[in-house]
Design an enzyme around this catalytic site. Structure first.
Site, short mmCIF file in Angstrom:
data_model
loop_
_atom_site.label_atom_id
_atom_site.label_comp_id
_atom_site.label_asym_id
_atom_site.label_seq_id
_atom_site.Cartn_x
_atom_site.Cartn_y
_atom_site.Cartn_z
N GLY A 275 -37.96 37.59 22.28
CA GLY A 275 -37.72 37.17 23.66
C GLY A 275 -37.85 35.66 23.70
O GLY A 275 -37.63 34.99 22.70
N CYS A 278 -35.39 30.80 24.05
CA CYS A 278 -34.39 30.31 23.09
C CYS A 278 -33.54 31.40 22.45
O CYS A 278 -32.35 31.48 22.72
CB CYS A 278 -35.08 29.49 22.00
SG CYS A 278 -35.76 27.97 22.64
N LYS A 281 -31.03 33.70 24.71
CA LYS A 281 -29.92 32.98 25.38
C LYS A 281 -29.08 32.20 24.35
O LYS A 281 -27.88 32.01 24.54
CB LYS A 281 -30.43 32.08 26.50
CG LYS A 281 -31.33 30.92 26.11
CD LYS A 281 -30.67 29.56 26.24
CE LYS A 281 -31.64 28.47 25.84
NZ LYS A 281 -31.03 27.26 25.37
C1 UDX Z 1 -37.38 29.88 18.24
C2 UDX Z 1 -37.08 29.32 16.84
O1 UDX Z 1 -38.01 29.89 15.91
C3 UDX Z 1 -37.17 27.80 16.83
O2 UDX Z 1 -36.81 27.29 15.56
C4 UDX Z 1 -36.23 27.27 17.90
O3 UDX Z 1 -36.36 25.84 17.97
C5 UDX Z 1 -36.53 27.87 19.26
O4 UDX Z 1 -36.48 29.30 19.17
P1 UDX Z 1 -39.62 30.32 19.63
O5 UDX Z 1 -38.72 30.88 20.70
O6 UDX Z 1 -40.71 29.38 20.00
O7 UDX Z 1 -38.73 29.55 18.54
O8 UDX Z 1 -40.34 31.55 18.93
P2 UDX Z 1 -40.25 32.33 17.55
O9 UDX Z 1 -41.50 32.15 16.81
O10 UDX Z 1 -38.98 32.08 16.85
O11 UDX Z 1 -40.25 33.84 18.09
C6 UDX Z 1 -39.19 34.31 18.92
C7 UDX Z 1 -39.41 35.75 19.28
O12 UDX Z 1 -39.22 36.58 18.13
C8 UDX Z 1 -40.80 36.10 19.82
O13 UDX Z 1 -40.64 36.98 20.92
C9 UDX Z 1 -41.48 36.80 18.66
O14 UDX Z 1 -42.45 37.71 19.09
C10 UDX Z 1 -40.30 37.48 17.98
N1 UDX Z 1 -40.48 37.74 16.54
C11 UDX Z 1 -40.62 36.70 15.68
C12 UDX Z 1 -40.43 39.04 16.07
O15 UDX Z 1 -40.28 40.00 16.84
N2 UDX Z 1 -40.56 39.26 14.73
C13 UDX Z 1 -40.72 38.26 13.83
O16 UDX Z 1 -40.81 38.54 12.63
C14 UDX Z 1 -40.76 36.93 14.32
#
Ligand code: UDX
Length: 462
Positions: A275, A278, A281
Site C-alpha cells: 500500500g 507510492c 499509484k
Molecule cells: C516505495 C519504494 O520502496 C521506494 O523506493 C520508492 O521511493 C517509494 O515507494 P515505500 O512506499 O516507502 O517505498 O515503502 P516500501 O518499503 O517499498 O513498502 C511498500 C509496501 O509494500 C508496504 O505496504 C509494505 O508493507 C509492502 N511490502 C514490502 C510487502 O508487502 N512485502 C515486502 O516484501 C516488502
C-alpha cells in the site's frame, strides 16, 4: 544578447539550494542537504506545514527526522517559507519535490502540482538556474517541463531542467537520502550533470554509484524500479495463493528461493501486500503512461500485479470470517496496525485500514490500534474505533488481526494477551509473528499463505 558566461549555471562551489514541496520527500531532502553543509530554502504552499518545519518538528513521523531537523536548525542553514520569490532570488539549484497523486478520474498521475510549482518558479527566474525534478512522473513530463521553463523564465534557456528520481523508503528516508543506493541524473546537456555532481559531492564521496543518462531514461528508471518492487511482492503473494490451495508454506518457499542470489530474499515478504502513497499509484500511473505511448501490452502484467495485491485484502477478510465461524456481524475484531507499513504514520492506501473498513461493512465491531498513525486515521475514519493501547484494543476481542508489522506487536506477550481477549484467535497478515509461541500459549493461529502454523490447522475459507 546574453553573454556566453550567463548562458547556463556552472558548478558553483557551494550553491544555495531550494526544495519546492515539503512532504515526505521534500522535507527530508531539504533537511539532509542542509546537514551536508548547504544553505537550503524549503518552500511549500501549506502554511501550517511550513510553520511546523520552521519550529523544528516534522509534520509526519519519520524516524530520525526530528533529530536531524533540530541539529540543522542550530546551524542557521535551513529556512522554510511559503515564498517562491525568496527561493528564486537566493537559490542556484531548485529541487522540485511536489506530489503526483493518482487522478480521481483515472489511473494516470495528477501533474497539477508539478505544473503549478514549475510555472510559479519559472516566472521568477532571472539568472542562470538548474531546476531538478525529483517527483515521480510519466516519461515525457520532464521534456515538456524543460520547454515550459525556458519559455516562461525571464532568463530564457539559461533556466535548465534535469531529472533526478528519488528512491527513498518511508521509515528509512533519512538514511536513504544521506546514503542512497545510487544517484540517477537525467540531463539534456552534460554541463547540467556537472552542476548536480558538484551538489552531491558529499554523498558521492561515500562511494555512491553515479548514473548520468538522458531525461527519458531517468524518468523511466523510477517507474521501472517501483514496478519491479511491486511485481516482486505480488509474485510472492501469488505463490501464497498457490500455497493456500496446495497446503504449502509460503514463508519456507520464500526462504528457499531467496537463497538464490539472482532472486534474493528482500521484498519477498508474503502477506497483506503493498500500500502507501507510492507503489499502488505508481504502477497504475505507469500503465496509463504505457497506454498513452501506445504500448499498453508491455505493462499488461502490472494489471495482474495490482489484482493479486488487492486479492490479499479479500483473502484476509475471508480468513477472518472463517476464524469467527462464518459471520462477522457483532464480533469484536481488533486490528493491530493502521499505517501502510511499520515505522511510518502514513495511512495512504493502507491495506490494514482497508481490511478494517471491510470488516466494519460486514457488521464487525472493529478496533484499530497503531503506535503512530492514529492521529492520521482519526481524520478519515468513522466506522471503526481507534484505541491507542494495543492491550486495551484487544479487550474482549473475538479475533485479533496483525496487519502492520510494528516491532511493538512482535513484543506482545501471547500469554498475557490471552487473559484479555474473549476468544484467543489471531491471524498474522504479515507473517512476522512467532506463531508457534502464540499456539503454545493456547491461541488458535492462522496466517496468509501458510496452511498450518505451530501445528494448528487453518480454518476452511469458503
Ligand atoms: C516505495 C519504494 O520502496 C521506494 O523506493 C520508492 O521511493 C517509494 O515507494 P515505500 O512506499 O516507502 O517505498 O515503502 P516500501 O518499503 O517499498 O513498502 C511498500 C509496501 O509494500 C508496504 O505496504 C509494505 O508493507 C509492502 N511490502 C514490502 C510487502 O508487502 N512485502 C515486502 O516484501 C516488502
Amino acid at each position: 544578447m546574453r553573454s556566453p558566461a550567463a548562458r547556463t549555471l556552472t558548478p558553483v562551489t557551494r550553491p544555495v539550494l531550494s526544495v519546492i514541496g515539503c512532504g515526505y520527500l521534500g522535507a527530508v531532502h531539504a533537511t539532509a542537504m542542509a546537514d551536508l553543509g548547504y544553505e537550503v530554502i524549503g518552500v511549500d504552499v501549506d502554511e501550517a506545514k511550513i510553520k511546523q518545519l520552521a519550529e523544528g518538528t516534522a509534520p509526519f513521523y519519520e524516524p530520525g527526522l526530528d533529530e536531524l531537523l533540530q541539529r540543522v536548525e542550530g546551524t542557521g542553514r535551513l529556512q522554510f517559507t511559503t515564498s517562491f520569490e525568496t527561493a528564486a532570488e537566493r537559490a542556484d539549484v531548485h529541487f522540485l519535490c511536489v506530489g503526483t497523486p493518482q487522478r480521481a478520474d483515472s489511473n494516470a498521475a495528477d501533474l497539477t502540482y508539478v505544473d503549478a510549482a514549475l510555472d510559479t518558479l519559472a516566472r521568477l527566474l532571472t539568472r542562470p538556474t538548474l531546476v531538478v525534478g525529483k517527483s515521480t512522473v510519466p516519461v515525457g513530463t520532464a521534456e515538456r517541463l524543460a520547454a515550459r521553463l525556458a519559455e516562461l523564465a525571464p532568463v530564457g534557456a539559461a533556466a535548465r531542467l534535469a531529472w533526478n528520481p528519488e528512491f527513498l523508503r518511508e521509515g528509512f528516508a533519512v538514511q536513504d537520502t544521506l546514503a542512497p543506493d545510487r544517484l540517477v541524473v537525467g540531463v539534456s546537456d552534460p554541463q547540467d550533470a556537472e552542476v548536480l555532481r558538484n551538489v552531491y559531492e558529499p554523498v558521492l564521496a561515500k562511494g555512491t554509484p553515479w548514473i548520468v543518462t538522458d531525461l527519458a531514461t531517468a524518468q523511466l528508471v523510477k517507474s521501472a524500479a517501483n514496478a519491479f518492487l511491486a511485481t516482486k511482492i505480488s509474485f510472492i503473494n501469488a505463490m501464497a495463493e498457490l500455497c493456500e490451495a496446495s497446503g504449502a508454506d509460503v514463508v519456507a518457499l520464500a526462504d528457499a528461493i531467496g537463497h538464490d542470489p539472482r532472486i534474493g530474499r528482500r521484498f519477498l515478504q508474503a502477506g497483506l501486500g503493498f500500500g502507501g502513497g507510492c507503489l499502488p499509484k505508481d504502477i497504475r500511473g505507469f500503465m496509463a503512461c504505457a497506454d498513452e505511448l501506445g504500448v499498453q501490452e508491455a505493462l499488461g502484467f502490472l494489471r495482474e500485479v495490482d489484482d493479486i495485491n488487492l486479492r490479499r485484502r479479500a483473502r484476509a477478510l475471508a480468513q477472518a470470517r472463517a476464524l469467527v465461524g462464518g459471520d462477522l456481524a457483532g464480533k469484536v475484531v481488533t486490528v493491530l496496525g493502521a499505517a501502510f507499513k511499520p515505522d511510518s504514520d502514513d495511512i495512504r492506501d493502507s491495506p490494514a485500514l482497508d481490511v478494517a473498513h471491510m470488516l466494519a461493512r460486514e457488521g464487525a465491531v472493529v478496533r484499530v490500534t497503531d503506535p503512530k498513525a492514529l492521529d492520521n486515521a482519526r481524520r478519515v475514519v468513522s466506522d471503526v474505533e481507534l484505541v491507542a493501547d494495543p492491550v486495551q484494543a484487544c479487550r474482549d476481542a473475538d479475533l485479533v488481526l496483525h496487519l502492520t508489522e510494528w516491532r511493538d506487536y512482535r513484543a506482545l506477550d501471547p500469554v498475557a494477551l490471552k487473559a484479555v481477549v474473549r476468544r484467543p484467535r489471531i491471524l498474522d497478515g504479515r507473517n512476522a509473528l512467532e506463531l508457534a509461541a502464540w499456539a503454545a500459549a493456547g491461541w488458535e493461529v492462522a496466517a496468509l499463505g501458510r496452511p498450518t502454523v505451530g501445528g494448528t490447522p487453518q480454518p476452511t475459507v469458503s
